[in-house]
Design a protein around this motif. Structure first.
Motif, PDB file in Angstrom:
ATOM      1  N   GLU A 128       0.980  -1.386   0.187  1.00 58.25           N
ATOM      2  CA  GLU A 128       0.083  -0.067  -0.052  1.00 58.25           C
ATOM      3  C   GLU A 128       1.034   1.218  -0.019  1.00 58.25           C
ATOM      4  OE1 GLU A 128      -3.271   0.836   0.042  1.00 58.25           O
ATOM      5  OE2 GLU A 128      -4.044  -1.031  -0.398  1.00 58.25           O
ATOM      6  N   SER A 129       0.586   2.260  -0.657  1.00 53.82           N
ATOM      7  CA  SER A 129       1.042   3.593  -0.846  1.00 53.82           C
ATOM      8  C   SER A 129       0.856   4.423   0.503  1.00 53.82           C
ATOM      9  CB  SER A 129       1.076   4.183  -2.043  1.00 53.82           C
ATOM     10  OG  SER A 129      -0.475   4.674  -2.182  1.00 53.82           O
ATOM     11  N   SER A 159       2.030  -0.666  -5.847  1.00 52.56           N
ATOM     12  CA  SER A 159       0.652  -0.317  -5.203  1.00 52.56           C
ATOM     13  C   SER A 159      -0.525  -0.483  -5.813  1.00 52.56           C
ATOM     14  CB  SER A 159       0.923   1.059  -4.826  1.00 52.56           C
ATOM     15  OG  SER A 159       0.882   1.886  -6.115  1.00 52.56           O
ATOM     16  N   GLN A 160      -1.522   0.355  -5.667  1.00 59.15           N
ATOM     17  CA  GLN A 160      -2.949   0.044  -6.469  1.00 59.15           C
ATOM     18  C   GLN A 160      -2.550   0.292  -8.035  1.00 59.15           C
ATOM     19  OE1 GLN A 160      -5.603   3.367  -6.754  1.00 59.15           O
ATOM     20  NE2 GLN A 160      -7.188   2.157  -6.019  1.00 59.15           N
ATOM     21  N   SER A 181      -1.472   6.590  -4.738  1.00 56.64           N
ATOM     22  CA  SER A 181      -0.716   6.679  -5.724  1.00 56.64           C
ATOM     23  C   SER A 181      -0.574   5.628  -6.749  1.00 56.64           C
ATOM     24  CB  SER A 181       0.740   6.761  -5.070  1.00 56.64           C
ATOM     25  OG  SER A 181       0.787   7.853  -4.082  1.00 56.64           O
ATOM     26  N   VAL A 185      -0.073   3.173  -9.701  1.00 49.79           N
ATOM     27  CA  VAL A 185       0.816   2.892 -10.804  1.00 49.79           C
ATOM     28  C   VAL A 185       0.119   2.065 -11.976  1.00 49.79           C
ATOM     29  CG1 VAL A 185       1.422   0.569  -9.596  1.00 49.79           C
ATOM     30  CG2 VAL A 185       3.165   1.719 -11.207  1.00 49.79           C
ATOM     31  N   ASP A 191       9.391  -1.810  -4.077  1.00 50.48           N
ATOM     32  CA  ASP A 191       8.150  -1.333  -3.981  1.00 50.48           C
ATOM     33  C   ASP A 191       8.209  -0.392  -5.348  1.00 50.48           C
ATOM     34  OD1 ASP A 191       8.004  -2.350  -1.616  1.00 50.48           O
ATOM     35  OD2 ASP A 191       7.545  -0.675  -0.353  1.00 50.48           O
ATOM     36  N   THR A 244       5.035   2.635  -6.966  1.00 50.12           N
ATOM     37  CA  THR A 244       3.950   3.355  -6.736  1.00 50.12           C
ATOM     38  C   THR A 244       4.014   4.331  -8.302  1.00 50.12           C
ATOM     39  OG1 THR A 244       4.662   5.499  -5.975  1.00 50.12           O
ATOM     40  CG2 THR A 244       4.025   3.918  -4.436  1.00 50.12           C
ATOM     41  N   SER A 248      -0.686   9.670   0.875  1.00 51.75           N
ATOM     42  CA  SER A 248       0.020   8.644   0.301  1.00 51.75           C
ATOM     43  C   SER A 248       1.532   9.105  -0.210  1.00 51.75           C
ATOM     44  CB  SER A 248      -0.807   8.421  -1.056  1.00 51.75           C
ATOM     45  OG  SER A 248      -0.238   7.257  -1.803  1.00 51.75           O
ATOM     46  N   VAL A 303       4.776   8.552  -2.675  1.00 55.36           N
ATOM     47  CA  VAL A 303       5.284   8.385  -4.105  1.00 55.36           C
ATOM     48  C   VAL A 303       6.739   7.739  -3.878  1.00 55.36           C
ATOM     49  CG1 VAL A 303       6.060   9.388  -6.419  1.00 55.36           C
ATOM     50  CG2 VAL A 303       3.842  10.291  -4.961  1.00 55.36           C
TER      51      VAL A 303
END
Length: 291
Positions: A106-107, A142-143, A171, A173, A197, A199, A261, A263
């Motif tokens: 998660e961001s 992330s999402q 954030s 991607v 990670d 984003t 959030s 980045v």
């Protein structure tokens, strides 16, 4: 040789297509060859489709034969831990050198991963993979921007989309960015023992996302904030299983508690991938958003 699992899913399909686009060879594990061909994976240059089930080691012999690196993806489902851990065991038995786990992060700043069951599952699998004795890397996006394509029907017909996120930032991607990173990682190797990670390049509220879709389609698009209860009703009405809706409720509650959030573009930079802005993603899909 490289094997990609979950090849008919959103990310698996994008990654397999990126292998073909870059003219790299790869093997793609699918449960049904006919379904994979119907999904557009048949006939891709350099891609060897092979049938097998991650949960059944007896179906994986041909798929894992001669494989050095694996990108492991499977559906976010209640049996994800069992599915992926069994597959890790099969990779170990077959002599695979390096497993890249497609995971998630998660961001939201301060997000408590223990509050969302699928993040807990990913972390359990990560720990299992780290202990099994093969080289490992965790790719943790992330999402996805592509999540908002689910809202394209109401955006196209009503000029609006309905979520329960208030002023929370995310954030997202682009899946195409993830695919480019994954192909570079699998082809070039390295990064053993690292968690990568990813984003998108902007922390955005839903109103920001509405503004960017508006810009892409050339007409106003609104974000309508609804209650978590109404959102759940909408999910169930759309055919989402109740247990999956429960998981999304957990995720939503934690996002609302952690509205800011981060980045994180270090992985994009590491692999020379330009981060896709949301407005560019929306323009690419303007036909869907605009009806």
């Amino acid at each position: 040789m490289i094997l990609v699992t979950g090849a008919t899913g959103l990310n698996g399909k994008a990654i397999v297509r990126e292998f073909a686009r870059q003219k790299h060879e790869a093997r793609a594990l699918v449960r049904d060859l006919d379904r994979a061909s119907a999904a557009g994976l048949g006939g891709l240059a350099g891609i060897d489709l092979i049938e097998g089930d991650m949960r059944r080691a007896d179906t994986l012999g041909a798929a894992l034969n001669g494989i050095d690196r694996v990108l492991m993806i499977s559906t976010a489902a209640e049996d994800m831990v069992e599915t992926q851990c069994r597959f890790i065991d099969a990779c170990k038995q077959a002599g695979v050198a390096h497993v890249v786990k497609f995971s998630g992060a998660e961001s939201n700043i301060g997000y408590d991963a223990t509050k969302f069951r699928f993040t807990r599952m990913h972390e359990e699998i990560e720990r299992y993979l780290e202990a099994v004795g093969m080289a490992w890397t965790h790719l943790r996006p992330s999402q996805f921007m592509q999540v908002y394509l689910r809202d394209a029907p109401t955006i196209a017909t009503e000029g609006a989309f309905y979520l329960a996120l208030g002023d929370t930032e995310l954030s997202p991607v682009d899946v195409e960015d993830i695919a480019k990173v994954a192909v570079r990682l699998l082809c070039d190797g390295g990064h053993e023992g690292e968690s990568l990670d990813m984003t998108g390049p902007e922390a955005l509220t839903m109103s920001d996302i509405a503004a960017r879709i508006s810009q892409a389609v050339g007409r106003p698009v609104r974000y309508v904030d609804v209650s978590p209860r109404e959102r759940r009703r909408n999910l169930l009405a759309a055919g989402v299983p109740a247990d999956f809706a429960d998981a999304l409720d957990e995720q939503l509650a934690e996002r609302l508690r952690r509205p800011k959030s981060r980045v994180h573009l270090a992985t994009h930079e590491m692999f020379g991938v330009r981060p896709t802005p949301f407005v560019e993603f929306a323009r690419r899909h303007a036909a869907m958003f605009g009806g």
